[in-house]
Design an enzyme around this catalytic site. Structure first.
Site, PDB file in Angstrom:
ATOM      1  N   CYS A  12      -7.956   4.716  -4.140  1.00 52.43           N
ATOM      2  CA  CYS A  12      -6.907   5.268  -5.004  1.00 52.43           C
ATOM      3  C   CYS A  12      -7.155   6.640  -5.624  1.00 52.43           C
ATOM      4  O   CYS A  12      -6.228   7.447  -5.678  1.00 52.43           O
ATOM      5  CB  CYS A  12      -6.590   4.266  -6.099  1.00 52.43           C
ATOM      6  SG  CYS A  12      -5.800   2.806  -5.401  1.00 52.43           S
ATOM      7  N   ASN A  30       0.830  -1.210   0.000  1.00 52.90           N
ATOM      8  CA  ASN A  30       0.000   0.000   0.000  1.00 52.90           C
ATOM      9  C   ASN A  30       0.866   1.262   0.000  1.00 52.90           C
ATOM     10  O   ASN A  30       1.956   1.277   0.566  1.00 52.90           O
ATOM     11  CB  ASN A  30      -0.970  -0.006   1.185  1.00 52.90           C
ATOM     12  CG  ASN A  30      -0.370  -0.609   2.436  1.00 52.90           C
ATOM     13  OD1 ASN A  30       0.501  -1.474   2.374  1.00 52.90           O
ATOM     14  ND2 ASN A  30      -0.813  -0.140   3.575  1.00 52.90           N
TER      15      ASN A  30
END
Ligand code: NAD
Ligand code: UGA
Length: 463
Positions: A277, A91
């Site tokens: 995102c 991540n």
């Protein structure tokens, strides 16, 4: 010839991507590693309903490949050392501290991976950036890998992932393109590009595999997400104009989408985009632009985020306003919590902001989502409201099914476009609700004429 792959990060990208690579490359051993033991246990669980990620088609592929040539493990060191190619798929969230707080990408997990690769590798490796990264991150990774004491050669490639959640498997099986950025001017760089291309060629045709320099590849990923999010922000901006002019945003989107230069996809007005995102990648882009003193560029892209925040707030305010300017003490049903249908992911879901706003207005929330767990919903709410679980449980109720959810409800709000919401018996639902019964359709999934015919006060987006 690649014989063994390791992927660091068993998340929404690492898991599905490696499952498809393993399926299409039975001659390659693929090991997905993660520091999160619970996640790895879930990937290894006998019952495929307990995989950590819900994606249509994923369980079938895992069933075919797991413990054949696809493995999930927490032994990161061993997997790194035994592989020829390492994907970094960890991540890269927005920084929550220090310089660039709230904007820059936090690259600490990337740096940790690079240091670990440098430390444990005893044979040459190709290191592939799969995570979405700020342009020029590869130079940082290179500098760290140079510190390896084991006389090991590393090649760095950028291979950003374009899958969307909910359609990850079809996106991976039939990608619009595969992007590989590398040092194509050097022998080692060329060989690395050929090696990665060889893996994709087992199911993707060569014309879809694009090779660029590494910086173009890194920047293309941020650019693609910025353009996609910008389209939604644009159509949502038009939805506000539609609501005051009697134009219908679905009709406007259809009319403009027929222009092949604009195209039909990604023009669905909504309560606001979510997902882990779009926001983080645009903020990252804004930060990059600012760090090069490109302030006009930064302001331009920041507007996409501001418009999205506006859309979420506008929707929540409309709910309150239409319900006679108060929702205090009223039972409001939220249908959907995931940031889009066909995923159990709720990161940055618009539902979280809408719920927070309604809680501040003292509404009593009754929430149902087909895939997001009660534990996840409460943890999302704890984070945004700063309220503890006990307090939240007094005003928020989560359901496993819709059986008893509509009794005496004042309003129903659709926040995720799950297919099942389209086919509910709304006549039956209305009979259980208080009058006047409101529906706020944050995804424009219902037929407004039919719903109004039943007797609901119906409000969609941009109509
Ligand atoms: P995720 O949070 O679901 O998974 C990341 C995993 O990496 C976590 O399980 C975490 O425990 C693990 N991890 C972190 N540091 C580690 C370390 N040092 N060693 C081992 N494991 C470690 O994230 P995601 O959604 O899969 O996203 C990963 C990257 O891919 C991000 O950069 C994201 O922007 C990008 N991306 C995501 C999507 C998407 O749809 N989610 C699509 C395209 C690209
Ligand atoms: C998005 C991109 O589509 C992927 O290409 C990219 O790989 C990924 O981000 C990433 O980098 O993480 P994802 O966020 O999974 O994928 O899902 P999208 O389908 O893009 O939807 C994002 C949000 O926009 C959702 O909340 C969705 O409901 C919303 N949306 C989407 C709209 O409101 N209208 C639309 O027309 C399309």
């Amino acid at each position: 010839m690649i014989k063994s792959i390791c992927c660091i990060g068993a998340g929404y990208v690492g898991g599905p991507t490696m499952a498809v690579i393993a399926l299409k490359n039975p001659h390659i051993k693929v090991t997905v590693v993660d520091v999160n033991q619970d996640r790895i246990n879930a990937w290894n669980s006998q019952d495929l309903d307990f995989l950590p990620i819900y994606e249509p088609g994923l369980a079938d592929i895992v069933a075919k490949t797991r413990n054949v040539n696809l493995f999930f493990s927490t032994n990161v060191d061993e997997a790194i050392d035994q592989s020829d190619m390492i994907f970094i798929s960890v991540n890269t969230p927005t920084k929550t501290y220090g310089i660039g707080k709230g904007m820059a990408a936090d690259l600490k997990y990337i740096e940790l991976c690079a240091r670990q690769i440098a430390r444990v590798s005893t044979t040459d490796k190709i290191v592939v950036e799969k995570s979405t990264l700020p342009v020029r991150t590869a130079s940082t990774i290179k500098s760290i890998l140079k510190q390896s004491h084991n006389n090991v050669k590393f090649e760095i490639l950028s291979n950003p992932e374009f899958l969307a959640e909910g359609t990850a498997i079809t996106d991976l099986l039939n990608p619009d393109r595969v992007l590989i950025g590398g040092d194509y001017h050097t022998e080692g760089g060329k060989n690395a590009i050929v090696a990665l291309t060889g893996i994709y060629l087992n199911w993707v045709t060569g014309d879809k595999i694009i090779t660029t320099n590494i910086w173009s590849s890194e920047l293309s990923k941020l650019t693609a997400n910025a353009f996609l999010a910008q389209r939604i922000a644009s159509v949502n901006a038009m939805s506000a104009i539609c609501e005051v002019t009697e134009a219908n945003v679905d009709e406007v989107a259809y009319a403009i989408g027929k222009d092949t230069r604009i195209g039909e996809k990604f023009l669905k007005a909504s309560v606001g985009f979510g997902g882990s995102c779009f926001q983080k990648d645009i903020l990252n882009l804004v930060y990059i632009a600012k760090s090069f003193s490109l302030n006009e560029v930064a302001d331009y892209w920041e507007q996409v985020i501001l418009m999205n925040n506006y859309q979420k707030k506008r929707f929540a305010q409309k709910v309150v306003q239409k319900m006679f300017n108060t929702v205090s003490g009223k039972k409001i049903v939220l249908l959907g919590w995931a940031f889009k249908k066909d995923t159990n992911d709720s990161r940055e879901s618009a539902a979280i902001d809408i719920a927070n706003y309604l809680i501040e207005e003292q509404a009593e929330l009754h929430i149902y989502d087909p895939k997001v767990t009660a534990q996840q919903i409460f943890s999302d709410l704890e984070r945004i409201t700063d309220d503890n679980l006990q307090h939240l449980q007094e005003k928020v109720h989560i359901y496993n099914s819709t059986d008893a959810i509509f009794n005496n409800a004042h309003a129903l709000i659709i926040l995720t476009e799950w297919d099942e919401f389209k086919v509910y018996n709304y006549k039956y639902i209305k009979n259980q609700m208080l009058e006047p019964a409101f529906i706020f359709d944050g995804r424009n999934v219902l037929n407004s004429a039919e719903i109004q015919e039943i007797g609901f006060q119906y409000y969609g987006i941009g109509k």
